[in-house]
Write a protein that holds these residues in place. Sequence first.
Motif, short mmCIF file in Angstrom:
data_model
loop_
_atom_site.label_atom_id
_atom_site.label_comp_id
_atom_site.label_asym_id
_atom_site.label_seq_id
_atom_site.Cartn_x
_atom_site.Cartn_y
_atom_site.Cartn_z
N LYS A 5 -76.83 -12.69 -77.25
CA LYS A 5 -76.56 -12.92 -75.83
C LYS A 5 -75.13 -13.40 -75.62
N GLU A 6 -74.62 -14.21 -76.55
CA GLU A 6 -73.25 -14.70 -76.44
C GLU A 6 -72.24 -13.57 -76.60
N GLN A 30 -72.77 -10.46 -75.87
CA GLN A 30 -72.81 -9.68 -74.64
C GLN A 30 -71.96 -10.34 -73.56
N ARG A 31 -72.03 -11.66 -73.46
CA ARG A 31 -71.23 -12.39 -72.46
C ARG A 31 -69.74 -12.12 -72.68
N GLN A 32 -69.31 -12.18 -73.94
CA GLN A 32 -67.90 -11.96 -74.25
C GLN A 32 -67.48 -10.52 -73.90
N LEU A 34 -75.08 -8.27 -64.48
CA LEU A 34 -75.42 -9.69 -64.49
C LEU A 34 -76.87 -9.92 -64.10
N ARG A 55 -78.81 -9.10 -67.11
CA ARG A 55 -78.58 -10.13 -68.14
C ARG A 55 -79.48 -11.34 -67.91
N TRP A 89 -82.75 -11.23 -69.76
CA TRP A 89 -82.56 -11.05 -71.21
C TRP A 89 -83.85 -11.30 -71.99
#
Length: 293
Positions: free
Chosen positions: A188-189, A191-193, A213, A216, A219
């Motif tokens: 998940k991190e 994907q955020r980046q 978003l 997301r 998730w």
Amino acid sequence: MKNIEVDEFKVVDPIVLEKLPTVLDLGISEKKKSKKLNDYREDLSDHQDTMYAHNKYSILICLQGMDTAGKDSLIREVFKEFNPRGVVVHSFKTPSTNELKHDYLWRHYVALPQRGKYGVFNRTHYENVLVTRVHPEYVLNENIPGINSVEEITPSFWENRYEQINNFEKHISQNGVIVLKFFLHLSKEEQRQRLLRRLDKQKHNWKFSPGDLKERNLWDKYQQFYEEAINRTSKPHAPWYIIPSDNKKTARLLVAKIILDEVTRYKDIKEPELEESIAENISKYREMLQKDI
């Protein structure tokens, strides 16, 4: 480089996604990953040429993953050495009006690769037990008899879908389609980046949608249904592979190596021998052509 064993990534027993790594250290530099990938894709291209001449098998590559998992770039990099006629990519979006007039597997049946060729499904028939599980209201667009409200979509409905998908894959595998399915396992991190990079780099802005978003935020649901779908449908004739995908080059290398290892297990795939009457007269034909000036 760390030895890549296919069985390390193949789903043969029930898995729990959150316990599986999204990062894998292969022990080599990014530059060496690129070189090794080039070796694999050249071998795959050569094998596809042989498979085309053999004309009995086709290969279906199924790619699934969360948004930004790297499906598009993986397809570009893994298959770039192929003869363009040897691989056909289908990116399945929201079903069209015409597609909704058929059952949900119809558009996947008609997109299957011809003998001798690769077909790549970028998103697949599994969207029908993933996106529709998270958004069951989408099922209503299919106009299925007896399903007139979300409340009528019972657990048995999804059980039937898993059975239908398993039957679909078993049928095509028994008729010469080699089915290989890959889940690009992204954290998940990461994907955020990647979503942030889409916003920070102007040339990638077009890839971003506010809907990314919204999805997301769901998730955990997606992970739950991916896990269930993979566990219910990884079969010897149509296995799933879980690919650590926080590093794109690592993911591409793993997918290419796994495909190569799996397809070369089919020892009957070889170029056909010339008919005896032609083989016996090759010198004669050569001489005829040399004189034809």
